[in-house]
Design a protein around this motif. Structure first.
Motif, PDB file in Angstrom:
ATOM      1  N   GLU A  32     -33.593  66.841  16.803  1.00 42.02           N
ATOM      2  CA  GLU A  32     -32.240  66.835  17.333  1.00 42.02           C
ATOM      3  C   GLU A  32     -31.392  65.946  16.433  1.00 42.02           C
ATOM      4  OE1 GLU A  32     -30.295  66.332  21.672  1.00 42.02           O
ATOM      5  OE2 GLU A  32     -31.519  64.651  21.000  1.00 42.02           O
ATOM      6  N   ALA A  33     -30.259  66.472  15.987  1.00 40.20           N
ATOM      7  CA  ALA A  33     -29.372  65.713  15.102  1.00 40.20           C
ATOM      8  C   ALA A  33     -27.948  65.792  15.617  1.00 40.20           C
ATOM      9  CB  ALA A  33     -29.432  66.283  13.685  1.00 40.20           C
ATOM     10  N   GLY A  34     -27.218  64.701  15.465  1.00 42.22           N
ATOM     11  CA  GLY A  34     -25.798  64.716  15.786  1.00 42.22           C
ATOM     12  C   GLY A  34     -25.029  65.334  14.635  1.00 42.22           C
ATOM     13  N   ILE A  35     -23.774  65.702  14.884  1.00 46.44           N
ATOM     14  CA  ILE A  35     -22.936  66.285  13.833  1.00 46.44           C
ATOM     15  C   ILE A  35     -21.670  65.441  13.724  1.00 46.44           C
ATOM     16  CG2 ILE A  35     -22.009  68.429  12.907  1.00 46.44           C
ATOM     17  CD1 ILE A  35     -22.992  69.840  15.355  1.00 46.44           C
ATOM     18  N   ALA A  36     -21.254  65.139  12.497  1.00 51.81           N
ATOM     19  CA  ALA A  36     -19.986  64.440  12.270  1.00 51.81           C
ATOM     20  C   ALA A  36     -18.885  65.496  12.235  1.00 51.81           C
ATOM     21  CB  ALA A  36     -20.037  63.657  10.969  1.00 51.81           C
ATOM     22  N   LEU A  37     -18.055  65.522  13.279  1.00 56.55           N
ATOM     23  CA  LEU A  37     -17.005  66.533  13.407  1.00 56.55           C
ATOM     24  C   LEU A  37     -15.629  65.882  13.468  1.00 56.55           C
ATOM     25  CD1 LEU A  37     -18.617  68.709  16.222  1.00 56.55           C
ATOM     26  CD2 LEU A  37     -18.520  69.264  13.806  1.00 56.55           C
ATOM     27  N   SER A  60     -29.344  65.964   0.512  1.00 52.13           N
ATOM     28  CA  SER A  60     -28.892  65.576  -0.821  1.00 52.13           C
ATOM     29  C   SER A  60     -28.285  64.181  -0.748  1.00 52.13           C
ATOM     30  CB  SER A  60     -27.868  66.576  -1.368  1.00 52.13           C
ATOM     31  OG  SER A  60     -26.728  66.609  -0.550  1.00 52.13           O
ATOM     32  N   GLY A  61     -28.673  63.349  -1.691  1.00 46.27           N
ATOM     33  CA  GLY A  61     -28.144  61.992  -1.749  1.00 46.27           C
ATOM     34  C   GLY A  61     -28.556  61.137  -0.562  1.00 46.27           C
ATOM     35  N   GLY A  62     -29.716  61.404   0.014  1.00 45.58           N
ATOM     36  CA  GLY A  62     -30.186  60.621   1.156  1.00 45.58           C
ATOM     37  C   GLY A  62     -29.489  60.959   2.460  1.00 45.58           C
ATOM     38  N   GLU A  63     -28.734  62.059   2.472  1.00 50.35           N
ATOM     39  CA  GLU A  63     -28.032  62.493   3.685  1.00 50.35           C
ATOM     40  C   GLU A  63     -28.364  63.945   3.966  1.00 50.35           C
ATOM     41  OE1 GLU A  63     -23.967  61.771   2.656  1.00 50.35           O
ATOM     42  OE2 GLU A  63     -24.016  59.734   3.456  1.00 50.35           O
ATOM     43  N   CYS A  64     -28.290  64.313   5.236  1.00 51.85           N
ATOM     44  CA  CYS A  64     -28.579  65.688   5.644  1.00 51.85           C
ATOM     45  C   CYS A  64     -27.250  66.393   5.930  1.00 51.85           C
ATOM     46  CB  CYS A  64     -29.465  65.666   6.887  1.00 51.85           C
ATOM     47  SG  CYS A  64     -30.214  67.250   7.243  1.00 51.85           S
ATOM     48  N   TRP A  65     -27.090  67.619   5.426  1.00 56.15           N
ATOM     49  CA  TRP A  65     -25.839  68.370   5.557  1.00 56.15           C
ATOM     50  C   TRP A  65     -26.098  69.744   6.158  1.00 56.15           C
ATOM     51  CZ3 TRP A  65     -21.282  66.035   4.351  1.00 56.15           C
ATOM     52  CH2 TRP A  65     -21.359  64.855   3.605  1.00 56.15           C
ATOM     53  N   LYS A  89     -21.841  66.768   7.970  1.00 61.81           N
ATOM     54  CA  LYS A  89     -22.909  65.789   7.881  1.00 61.81           C
ATOM     55  C   LYS A  89     -23.702  65.765   9.191  1.00 61.81           C
ATOM     56  CE  LYS A  89     -23.690  60.972   6.735  1.00 61.81           C
ATOM     57  NZ  LYS A  89     -23.047  59.709   6.384  1.00 61.81           N
ATOM     58  N   LEU A  90     -25.027  65.773   9.068  1.00 58.71           N
ATOM     59  CA  LEU A  90     -25.898  65.664  10.233  1.00 58.71           C
ATOM     60  C   LEU A  90     -26.358  64.218  10.361  1.00 58.71           C
ATOM     61  CD1 LEU A  90     -28.026  68.904   9.900  1.00 58.71           C
ATOM     62  CD2 LEU A  90     -26.043  68.497  11.341  1.00 58.71           C
ATOM     63  N   LEU A  91     -26.345  63.705  11.565  1.00 61.77           N
ATOM     64  CA  LEU A  91     -26.647  62.305  11.807  1.00 61.77           C
ATOM     65  C   LEU A  91     -28.102  62.158  12.236  1.00 61.77           C
ATOM     66  CD1 LEU A  91     -23.381  61.602  13.803  1.00 61.77           C
ATOM     67  CD2 LEU A  91     -23.775  61.278  11.372  1.00 61.77           C
ATOM     68  N   LEU A  92     -28.906  61.659  11.315  1.00 62.42           N
ATOM     69  CA  LEU A  92     -30.330  61.422  11.555  1.00 62.42           C
ATOM     70  C   LEU A  92     -30.681  60.021  11.072  1.00 62.42           C
ATOM     71  CD1 LEU A  92     -31.623  64.804  10.146  1.00 62.42           C
ATOM     72  CD2 LEU A  92     -31.987  64.065  12.482  1.00 62.42           C
ATOM     73  N   HIS A  93     -31.797  59.483  11.559  1.00 66.76           N
ATOM     74  CA  HIS A  93     -32.281  58.198  11.077  1.00 66.76           C
ATOM     75  C   HIS A  93     -32.842  58.376   9.667  1.00 66.76           C
ATOM     76  CE1 HIS A  93     -31.832  56.038  14.852  1.00 66.76           C
ATOM     77  NE2 HIS A  93     -32.265  57.119  15.462  1.00 66.76           N
ATOM     78  N   THR A 110     -38.402  75.053   5.156  1.00 71.15           N
ATOM     79  CA  THR A 110     -36.952  75.213   5.173  1.00 71.15           C
ATOM     80  C   THR A 110     -36.390  74.508   6.397  1.00 71.15           C
ATOM     81  OG1 THR A 110     -37.273  77.401   4.212  1.00 71.15           O
ATOM     82  CG2 THR A 110     -35.109  76.938   5.104  1.00 71.15           C
ATOM     83  N   LEU A 111     -35.203  73.937   6.268  1.00 73.84           N
ATOM     84  CA  LEU A 111     -34.510  73.343   7.414  1.00 73.84           C
ATOM     85  C   LEU A 111     -33.549  74.378   7.982  1.00 73.84           C
ATOM     86  CD1 LEU A 111     -33.645  69.747   6.222  1.00 73.84           C
ATOM     87  CD2 LEU A 111     -35.081  70.383   8.133  1.00 73.84           C
ATOM     88  N   VAL A 112     -33.817  74.827   9.209  1.00 74.27           N
ATOM     89  CA  VAL A 112     -33.034  75.882   9.827  1.00 74.27           C
ATOM     90  C   VAL A 112     -32.418  75.359  11.123  1.00 74.27           C
ATOM     91  CG1 VAL A 112     -33.118  78.213  10.773  1.00 74.27           C
ATOM     92  CG2 VAL A 112     -34.641  77.583   8.922  1.00 74.27           C
TER      93      VAL A 112
END
Length: 160
Positions: A32-37, A60-65, A89-93, A110-112
């Motif tokens: 479960e990931a949050g989304i920056a909206l 990419s770059g240590g961040e999930c998109w 941007k997806l908000l994950l630890h 794959t990340l789906v």
């Protein structure tokens, strides 16, 4: 000691679902990931608009998109409206991101995104899955099993 992770997430309002993903991929693990909206994106999602049918996630770059997810422009959004298919941007630890990146690089997974929903606190969330692609024979077996289960239900209703 780490807390045991929940297998299901408290979805109160599902906005978009990627039904095709369960057919095209073997789902191995869910996150479960949050989304920056932005504000107009949240309003558009609250109206039930949005699609993740052809979207995917990448690290990419240590961040999930979240790439290629479509959140249409808000109808009353004047000049502050958002771009419909922008990367979000997806908000994950950090630990989760490192784990996902390792699985994608080493195992070829794959990340789906499976669904976009609002949780009980009113936060927009994405259900992400680590998945492995199915080949044509696996897809045929999935269709065969689904048809057989439907037929079983019919037979039980008629004779049970």
């Amino acid at each position: 000691m780490a807390r045991p992770q929940r297998t299901t997430f408290d979805k109160t309002k599902t906005v978009a679902e990627n039904r095709r993903a369960r057919f095209d991929y073997h789902i191995e693990e869910k996150f479960e990931a949050g989304i920056a909206l932005t504000g107009t994106e949240v309003k558009s999602l609250r109206f039930g608009e949005g699609s993740i049918a052809e979207s995917y996630a990448e690290i990419s770059g240590g961040e999930c998109w979240l790439i290629n997810a479509n959140v249409p422009e808000f109808s009353h959004g004047n000049r502050f409206n958002h771009e419909p298919k922008r990367p979000r941007k997806l908000l994950l630890h950090e630990r989760e991101i490192a784990r996902l990146q390792g699985a994608v690089e080493r195992k070829g997974l794959t990340l789906v995104p499976l669904s976009v929903y609002f949780n009980s606190r009113g936060r927009a969330k994405v259900e992400l899955a680590l998945a492995k692609g199915k080949n044509a024979a696996d897809k045929r077996n999935t269709v065969k099993e689904r048809d057989w289960k439907r037929e079983q239900g019919r037979l039980l209703r008629e004779h049970g």
